[in-house]
Design an enzyme around this catalytic site. Structure first.
Site, short mmCIF file in Angstrom:
data_model
loop_
_atom_site.label_atom_id
_atom_site.label_comp_id
_atom_site.label_asym_id
_atom_site.label_seq_id
_atom_site.Cartn_x
_atom_site.Cartn_y
_atom_site.Cartn_z
N PHE A 123 0.86 -1.19 0.00
CA PHE A 123 0.00 0.00 0.00
C PHE A 123 0.89 1.23 0.00
CE2 PHE A 123 -2.41 3.48 1.75
CZ PHE A 123 -3.61 3.38 1.07
N ASP A 154 9.32 2.73 1.71
CA ASP A 154 8.15 3.47 2.18
C ASP A 154 8.01 3.21 3.68
OD1 ASP A 154 5.63 4.31 2.94
OD2 ASP A 154 4.59 3.49 1.20
N LYS A 161 2.74 9.65 8.21
CA LYS A 161 1.88 9.39 9.37
C LYS A 161 2.31 10.01 10.71
CE LYS A 161 -0.95 5.63 7.75
NZ LYS A 161 -0.59 5.05 6.46
#
Ligand SMILES: *Cc1c(COP(=O)(O)O)cnc(C)c1O
Length: 395
Positions: free
Chosen positions: A132, A220, A249
């Site tokens: 993702f 990532d 995040k």
């Protein structure tokens, strides 16, 4: 259309609860009902809710300067870039506002780096199935999960995917497309794809294949970074040195921010005008990020994530032994998952009844992403509530 919120697009399956206040690992409804938060806003609130260091930094910065644009020098942005360089060994940063945007920038940077070197066009980026990387069209094209891509085609060309853990598959794609690949992009622990930790040997071998074929390694760390898995970056524990790392995040404990970090050589792909963001790295977001990093470092929250993660993981393993509905435990540090023998959404709903917030990651995976400031007693309380919730769920 959502019957409860007719003015909103129906993009989220929301739980029928809302919160007006938070403190540490607790969220409170308007009625004052406390919920124990082990979802952490999906790995965002690494310091917990309303951490005074971030609150003060944001309030102070908001009172002096929120935004002035990247037309001018932004000292807080320069300070944040230096700080991240010191923590990661990647000397150049670009700031944006989300994980997807950070990955977009990484994709553009990798292609641009290949283009600048000249020769045949090397545009192929290899990602992992189940990955993702975000919802914007480029990041979505990198995200090798059909359920997220459905109906949005044509996707951006130049992406291929291989199964995680399968070195031979990766080597085969690199061999079969000589001179086409510019990068491999992966999450060290697949997050949305079900909390799947990649073992260190695999990561090291991926790095070796990248070097051998002259392609960049983009890691990532949007979800795994900021200490969550026991080191500031998950790739640091694995002993690999990516060319590009993306963060978002937890970086500013909830204030929107994203970052791309790169080596000097790769960063040289961007020159004035090749990429940009209006909001990216504005004084407010950078002040929040610097305050977050101060606390992360001074309180060694990465070390704490490892210890508390160990405690929580051991508790989850006990639950998996005691309760037939709980099947397996996976994860690293405070990025943990419990595989269940029922729809994960039913377990999340049962947890909500117990005033416990957890999230899912795939159809049968319950995911825990608590604040790294979680107290040992709160971890135990969470396990008790989860245990009670699991008892009420039938396979
Ligand atoms: C959440 C996530 C993203 C996307 O971040 P947004 O801020 O939602 O755009 C990208 N990569 C990973 C690994 C993530 O967990």
């Amino acid at each position: 259309m959502s019957p409860d919120a007719p003015a909103l697009m129906d993009t989220y399956a929301r739980w029928p609860v809302s919160f007006v206040r938070g403190e540490g690992s607790w969220l409170f409804t308007a009625g004052g009902e406390p919920y124990l938060d082990l979802a952490g806003g999906i790995a965002v609130t690494v310091l917990g809710h309303a951490h005074p260091a971030v609150t003060n930094a944001v309030a102070g910065q908001a009172a002096s300067l929120v935004h002035c644009s990247n037309l001018y020098r932004i000292p807080l942005q320069e300070a944040l870039a230096s700080r991240l360089a010191g923590m990661t060994g990647l000397p150049r940063a670009f700031f944006c506002n989300s994980g997807a945007e950070a990955n977009e920038a990484a994709i553009k940077l990798a292609r641009r780096h290949a283009w600048i070197q000249g020769g045949p066009a090397r545009h192929l980026i290899i990602t992992l199935s189940g990955s993702f990387h975000g919802r914007t069209l480029g990041a979505l094209s990198a995200t090798a999960q059909p359920k997220y891509q459905e109906g949005f085609g044509p996707l951006v060309p130049g992406f291929a995917s291989v199964p995680p853990g399968d070195l031979e598959a990766l080597a085969a794609v690199l061999r079969e497309h000589p001179g086409e690949a510019c990068a491999v992009m992966l999450e060290p622990v697949l997050g949305e794809g079900g909390v799947v930790p990649l073992d260190f040997h695999y990561l090291k071998e991926v790095e070796r294949l990248c070097r051998q074929h002259g392609v960049l390694l983009i890691v990532d760390e949007v979800q795994t970074g900021m200490g969550r898995t026991g080191s500031f970056l998950a790739s640091q524990a694995a002993g690999i040195r990516p060319d590009v790392v993306t963060l978002a995040k937890g970086l500013a404990n909830g204030v929107p921010i994203g970052a791309v970090l790169a080596s000097e050589e790769v960063a040289a792909g961007f020159v004035p005008g090749s990429h940009g963001s209006t909001f990216g790295g504005n004084p407010l977001a950078c002040a929040a990020a610097l305050a977050t990093l101060d606390v992360l470092e001074s309180e060694d929250l990465a070390g704490r994530a490892l210890r508390l993660g160990g405690q929580l993981e051991a508790g989850l393993r006990r639950l998996a032994e005691e309760q037939t509905i709980a099947r397996a435990v996976r994860g690293r540090g405070l990025m943990l998952a419990l595989e269940v023998g029922a729809p994960a959404s039913e377990v999340v709903a049962a947890c909500l009844e117990e005033r416990l917030l957890v999230t899912s990651a795939g159809p049968r995976t319950v995911r825990l992403l608590p604040a790294l400031t979680l107290l040992p007693a709160e971890a135990e309380e969470g396990l008790e509530r989860l245990g009670r919730a699991l008892k009420g769920v039938v396979a």
